[in-house]
Enzyme design. Sequence first.
Site, mmCIF file in Angstrom:
data_model
loop_
_atom_site.group_PDB
_atom_site.id
_atom_site.type_symbol
_atom_site.label_atom_id
_atom_site.label_comp_id
_atom_site.label_asym_id
_atom_site.label_seq_id
_atom_site.Cartn_x
_atom_site.Cartn_y
_atom_site.Cartn_z
ATOM 1 N N ASP A 79 -10.974 -9.460 -86.328
ATOM 2 C CA ASP A 79 -11.498 -10.348 -85.355
ATOM 3 C C ASP A 79 -12.087 -9.664 -84.480
ATOM 4 O O ASP A 79 -13.028 -10.102 -83.701
ATOM 5 C CB ASP A 79 -10.118 -11.075 -84.681
ATOM 6 C CG ASP A 79 -9.637 -11.943 -85.935
ATOM 7 O OD1 ASP A 79 -10.517 -12.401 -87.092
ATOM 8 O OD2 ASP A 79 -8.517 -12.693 -85.817
ATOM 9 N N GLY A 80 -11.739 -8.609 -83.989
ATOM 10 C CA GLY A 80 -12.339 -7.841 -82.751
ATOM 11 C C GLY A 80 -13.985 -7.440 -83.034
ATOM 12 O O GLY A 80 -14.804 -7.577 -82.453
ATOM 13 N N ASN A 153 -13.319 -15.346 -76.842
ATOM 14 C CA ASN A 153 -12.138 -15.840 -76.795
ATOM 15 C C ASN A 153 -11.434 -16.142 -75.390
ATOM 16 O O ASN A 153 -10.889 -17.003 -75.388
ATOM 17 C CB ASN A 153 -11.229 -14.363 -77.230
ATOM 18 C CG ASN A 153 -10.628 -14.430 -78.676
ATOM 19 O OD1 ASN A 153 -10.824 -15.430 -79.217
ATOM 20 N ND2 ASN A 153 -10.166 -13.337 -78.790
ATOM 21 N N ASP A 154 -11.881 -15.090 -74.286
ATOM 22 C CA ASP A 154 -11.009 -15.639 -73.054
ATOM 23 C C ASP A 154 -11.716 -14.487 -71.867
ATOM 24 O O ASP A 154 -12.230 -13.623 -72.347
ATOM 25 C CB ASP A 154 -9.536 -15.245 -73.055
ATOM 26 C CG ASP A 154 -9.212 -13.720 -73.957
ATOM 27 O OD1 ASP A 154 -9.835 -12.844 -73.539
ATOM 28 O OD2 ASP A 154 -8.287 -14.019 -74.700
ATOM 29 N N ASP A 183 0.826 -11.396 -62.625
ATOM 30 C CA ASP A 183 -0.091 -10.326 -63.196
ATOM 31 C C ASP A 183 -1.430 -10.539 -63.203
ATOM 32 O O ASP A 183 -2.309 -9.620 -63.703
ATOM 33 C CB ASP A 183 0.741 -9.864 -64.368
ATOM 34 C CG ASP A 183 2.144 -9.240 -64.018
ATOM 35 O OD1 ASP A 183 2.266 -8.743 -62.944
ATOM 36 O OD2 ASP A 183 2.762 -8.706 -65.133
ATOM 37 N N THR A 194 -5.243 -18.642 -79.956
ATOM 38 C CA THR A 194 -4.433 -18.184 -80.745
ATOM 39 C C THR A 194 -4.430 -16.524 -80.427
ATOM 40 O O THR A 194 -3.867 -15.577 -81.217
ATOM 41 C CB THR A 194 -4.796 -18.325 -82.316
ATOM 42 O OG1 THR A 194 -6.262 -17.694 -82.393
ATOM 43 C CG2 THR A 194 -4.741 -19.555 -82.804
ATOM 44 N N ALA A 197 -3.810 -15.598 -74.898
ATOM 45 C CA ALA A 197 -3.293 -16.827 -74.426
ATOM 46 C C ALA A 197 -1.979 -17.174 -75.049
ATOM 47 O O ALA A 197 -0.970 -17.556 -74.406
ATOM 48 C CB ALA A 197 -4.321 -17.927 -74.383
ATOM 49 N N ALA A 218 2.745 -13.779 -66.601
ATOM 50 C CA ALA A 218 3.794 -13.561 -65.866
ATOM 51 C C ALA A 218 3.895 -14.030 -64.472
ATOM 52 O O ALA A 218 3.979 -13.100 -63.482
ATOM 53 C CB ALA A 218 4.267 -11.954 -65.880
#
Length: 303
Positions: A79-80, A153-154, A183, A194, A197, A218
């Site tokens: 996936d990377g 992704n994010d 954090d 997926t 997150a 966190a």
Amino acid sequence: MSVSPEKQKIIALVVRQNTPGIEEPARRLTQFLSGAGYRVVFEADTAAYLDTLGIDGIEAMSVAEIGEQGSYAVVMGGDGTMLGIARQLARYEIPLIGINSGRLGFITDIPLERMVPALHEILQGQARAEERTLLEARVVRDGAEIFCSVAFNDVVVARGTGAGMVELKLTVDGEFMYNQRADGLIVSTPTGSTAYALSAGGPLLHPRVRGIVLVPIAPHALSNRPIVVPESSEIVVELVAGRDISVNFDMQTFTSLQLGDRIVISRSPHTVTFLHPQGWSYYHTLREKLHWNEYPTNEGKLT
């Protein structure tokens, strides 16, 4: 009658580097595609890597050339690998096909042993097309944009190793949401739900759900919970307090932050299209990758 190279459809291959044994399936896939009448090219870094492995006759193209001239891009890796090339090709609207030689394979979904029959189906028009969204983020310092990137992704704002908590001010569409000590914060697409997150306790979003996930990492206050906002939202994350803080995009692009910096996040105007074999199912992928198909007894019945 043979087809001139200029008239052949171009299929670009992107292969994860430093993967033991990857040259054999790469060679086999090249032979299959060439035999099917396609002009096979390799992304430039892939071509340089495979050349060191002794694969001859490789034609290389830059990412821009692939985007402008290619019909499809086939990604062989994890996936990377897909994340990295998808971010670069998104603006060109070239469909992507993922062959999994990695571990999880949420978005590189075709197993190596099925790559030839699966590609044959897809290239014959027997494919399921799926559109995925991306995020775009700008880092603004003293009113000036100092960095901009996209994320498949994010977008993650997080403290460095050994640093204390970070305090963030979060605004959505001009409305104050909260100040958060944690954090860090994950701002995720449905695809990224997926990934990091999920590990941080966020919800799973089906790719057709038009939302953006905000997941605290966190948090100091347990009442700070993940929330999904509309994908049309403009999200502003302001760094209020903390040290050694950075923002990263898909864990592949990083930039350091200073107090007062604002990260302005919105949906990218570009999307990525995946092509899957017929019969592909998002829910099957979740069952397989998250082991939802496993039962606590050998009889396959819940007790």
